[in-house]
Scaffold this motif. Structure first.
Motif, PDB file in Angstrom:
ATOM      1  N   LYS A 165       0.847  -1.200   0.000  1.00 13.37           N
ATOM      2  CA  LYS A 165       0.000   0.000   0.000  1.00 13.37           C
ATOM      3  C   LYS A 165       0.887   1.257   0.000  1.00 13.37           C
ATOM      4  O   LYS A 165       1.942   1.273   0.651  1.00 13.37           O
ATOM      5  N   LEU A 166       0.424   2.287  -0.688  1.00 12.52           N
ATOM      6  CA  LEU A 166       1.237   3.500  -0.829  1.00 12.52           C
ATOM      7  C   LEU A 166       1.410   4.223   0.507  1.00 12.52           C
ATOM      8  O   LEU A 166       0.470   4.331   1.296  1.00 12.52           O
ATOM      9  N   ILE A 167       2.615   4.709   0.722  1.00 13.10           N
ATOM     10  CA  ILE A 167       2.936   5.515   1.914  1.00 13.10           C
ATOM     11  C   ILE A 167       3.496   6.841   1.431  1.00 13.10           C
ATOM     12  O   ILE A 167       4.371   6.893   0.551  1.00 13.10           O
ATOM     13  N   CYS A 168       2.982   7.937   1.998  1.00 14.88           N
ATOM     14  CA  CYS A 168       3.487   9.270   1.648  1.00 14.88           C
ATOM     15  C   CYS A 168       4.913   9.421   2.209  1.00 14.88           C
ATOM     16  O   CYS A 168       5.135   9.214   3.410  1.00 14.88           O
ATOM     17  N   ARG A 224       6.636  12.093   2.611  1.00 15.89           N
ATOM     18  CA  ARG A 224       6.784  13.260   3.493  1.00 15.89           C
ATOM     19  C   ARG A 224       6.272  12.978   4.917  1.00 15.89           C
ATOM     20  O   ARG A 224       6.948  13.254   5.889  1.00 15.89           O
ATOM     21  N   CYS A 225       5.042  12.423   5.023  1.00 12.95           N
ATOM     22  CA  CYS A 225       4.444  12.307   6.362  1.00 12.95           C
ATOM     23  C   CYS A 225       4.356  10.877   6.872  1.00 12.95           C
ATOM     24  O   CYS A 225       4.093  10.664   8.051  1.00 12.95           O
ATOM     25  N   GLY A 226       4.512   9.888   5.979  1.00  8.36           N
ATOM     26  CA  GLY A 226       4.503   8.490   6.412  1.00  8.36           C
ATOM     27  C   GLY A 226       3.123   7.866   6.518  1.00  8.36           C
ATOM     28  O   GLY A 226       2.995   6.713   6.941  1.00  8.36           O
ATOM     29  N   ILE A 227       2.066   8.599   6.133  1.00 13.63           N
ATOM     30  CA  ILE A 227       0.716   8.043   6.208  1.00 13.63           C
ATOM     31  C   ILE A 227       0.511   7.033   5.081  1.00 13.63           C
ATOM     32  O   ILE A 227       0.870   7.289   3.933  1.00 13.63           O
ATOM     33  N   GLN A 228      -0.096   5.897   5.460  1.00 15.63           N
ATOM     34  CA  GLN A 228      -0.351   4.846   4.468  1.00 15.63           C
ATOM     35  C   GLN A 228      -1.780   4.957   3.928  1.00 15.63           C
ATOM     36  O   GLN A 228      -2.699   5.346   4.647  1.00 15.63           O
ATOM     37  N   TYR A 229      -1.930   4.608   2.638  1.00 17.29           N
ATOM     38  CA  TYR A 229      -3.236   4.643   1.969  1.00 17.29           C
ATOM     39  C   TYR A 229      -3.577   3.258   1.455  1.00 17.29           C
ATOM     40  O   TYR A 229      -2.701   2.401   1.318  1.00 17.29           O
ATOM     41  N   GLU A 230      -4.854   3.044   1.122  1.00 16.95           N
ATOM     42  CA  GLU A 230      -5.295   1.740   0.618  1.00 16.95           C
ATOM     43  C   GLU A 230      -4.743   1.441  -0.771  1.00 16.95           C
ATOM     44  O   GLU A 230      -4.515   0.293  -1.123  1.00 16.95           O
ATOM     45  N   GLU A 231      -4.562   2.482  -1.598  1.00 19.64           N
ATOM     46  CA  GLU A 231      -4.149   2.262  -2.981  1.00 19.64           C
ATOM     47  C   GLU A 231      -2.744   1.665  -3.066  1.00 19.64           C
ATOM     48  O   GLU A 231      -1.880   1.968  -2.232  1.00 19.64           O
ATOM     49  N   HIS A 272     -11.631  10.472  11.324  1.00 18.23           N
ATOM     50  CA  HIS A 272     -11.752  10.589   9.860  1.00 18.23           C
ATOM     51  C   HIS A 272     -10.379  10.762   9.189  1.00 18.23           C
ATOM     52  O   HIS A 272     -10.269  10.689   7.976  1.00 18.23           O
ATOM     53  N   TRP A 273      -9.321  10.981   9.995  1.00 19.81           N
ATOM     54  CA  TRP A 273      -7.974  11.095   9.419  1.00 19.81           C
ATOM     55  C   TRP A 273      -7.316   9.730   9.190  1.00 19.81           C
ATOM     56  O   TRP A 273      -6.214   9.668   8.652  1.00 19.81           O
ATOM     57  N   LEU A 274      -7.958   8.656   9.609  1.00 20.69           N
ATOM     58  CA  LEU A 274      -7.400   7.318   9.336  1.00 20.69           C
ATOM     59  C   LEU A 274      -7.568   7.036   7.852  1.00 20.69           C
ATOM     60  O   LEU A 274      -8.682   7.117   7.338  1.00 20.69           O
ATOM     61  N   MET A 275      -6.509   6.670   7.165  1.00 17.27           N
ATOM     62  CA  MET A 275      -6.571   6.550   5.712  1.00 17.27           C
ATOM     63  C   MET A 275      -6.582   5.099   5.218  1.00 17.27           C
ATOM     64  O   MET A 275      -6.671   4.852   4.033  1.00 17.27           O
TER      65      MET A 275
END
Ligand SMILES: [Zn+2]
Ligand SMILES: [Zn+2]
Length: 327
Positions: A16-19, A21-28, A168-171
């Motif tokens: 799963k993709l991780i930004c 810059r900030c390290g947040i992971q996404y479903e895509e 709602h910030w959980l991605m």
């Protein structure tokens, strides 16, 4: 594979993709499917001048060190605070994303993990399991909502506590139902109590454990906070920021609300979320104050209040009794 991913984690997490810059992971998993990172587009973070970039855990595990190609590039440094045997500090080396540290707290009833980082490997899971049984993970605010479901799975699907107002910030999706939301305050385990101060995010929280307060960037520990000898009165050890990165301070009403919560907490040590420089954490301890500060009652808690008063005044406001900025 160079670094060892956590054994008990479903490999689907690793693609799963991780930004970056900030390290947040996404479903895509496909870079063409996701253009923006909402966390970085928010004024409390930033898209870097080089543009939005993505990585994955698999990329991090598979990247060799430039010095020794047989070694992984990323590792987690694990150290126990020499003065606090119940506090273990984890930091990714080299720094990745926003570079926060996280803490493993040993209570008589099991371990609490305070904050997580995007990267986690099996040697770190083994090291934490050797300390004790993880009972819960607690995340202070959305900037650290990076890979919570991997962390939970790595320790046997343990619950992950986040503020209900910020959920709602959980991605990524909570497929196993491990998220627990909370408001106001919560005792995670006996002796480990979290309190929402708000400010930086509406549910930004701090954790009280024994006589220690863990503040992430709900309260920012400034570089001036860490030296305690022959200090004149009036320096600022803490600041209170809506956007730490863009330096947008919190206004007096929010600061007052934060103090109303903090004044009820008992602590003699404050841990920030980052290292001041490699190996030196943002830690302010009453036990390190010199005689003058001790005599004048300039404890870590007093310094939080004093810094709040200074910030309010620097923003052009008189301190008035209704602000409640008193010990
Ligand atoms: Zn981001
Ligand atoms: Zn933050």
């Amino acid at each position: 594979m160079l670094a060892r991913p956590p054994n008990s984690v479903d490999p689907s997490h690793f693609d799963k993709l991780i930004c970056v810059r900030c390290g947040i992971q996404y479903e895509e998993t496909d870079r063409t499917q996701r253009v923006n990172c909402p966390t970085c587009d928010d004024p409390r973070e930033a898209v870097p001048p080089t543009g939005q970039a993505w990585t994955t855990l698999r990329d991090l595990y598979d990247t060799p060190s430039t010095r020794d190609t047989a070694e992984p590039k990323y590792k987690i440094d694990i150290s126990t605070d020499p003065r606090e045997p119940n506090v273990t500090i984890l930091t990714t080396r080299p720094r990745f994303a926003i570079g926060q540290s996280c803490f493993v707290l040993t209570t008589p009833h099991g371990l609490v993990i305070w904050e997580i980082m995007p990267f986690l490997d099996q040697p770190t899971v083994d090291a934490i399991n050797a300390i004790g049984e993880v009972k819960a993970i607690l995340i202070s605010h959305p900037h650290f909502y990076n890979t919570p479901f991997m962390w939970s799975e790595a320790f046997g699907d343990v619950p992950v506590y986040i503020s209900s107002v910020d959920k709602h910030w959980l991605m990524t999706k909570d497929l196993k139902g491990v998220i627990r939301t909370w408001e106001d305050e919560i005792e995670i385990l006996p002796g480990a109590k979290a309190t929402q101060l708000g400010g930086h995010f509406p549910g930004s929280s701090v954790l009280e454990f024994e006589d220690k307060l863990f503040v992430a960037d709900t309260i920012v520990v400034t570089p001036a906070a860490l030296y305690h000898f022959d200090r004149q009165e009036g320096y600022t050890g803490f600041s209170f920021q809506w956007s730490v990165l863009s330096k947008i301070p919190l206004a007096p009403p929010q600061i007052s609300k934060m103090w109303d919560r903090i004044r009820r907490l008992n602590f003699s040590t404050v841990y920030g979320g980052w290292e001041l420089h490699a190996g030196v954490m943002q830690v302010v301890r009453d036990s390190e104050m010199d005689e003058r500060e001790r005599k004048e009652g300039r404890t870590a808690k007093f310094k939080i209040l004093d810094s709040m008063r200074r910030q309010v005044q620097a923003m052009g406001h008189e301190i008035t009794p209704d602000m409640g900025l008193e010990l």
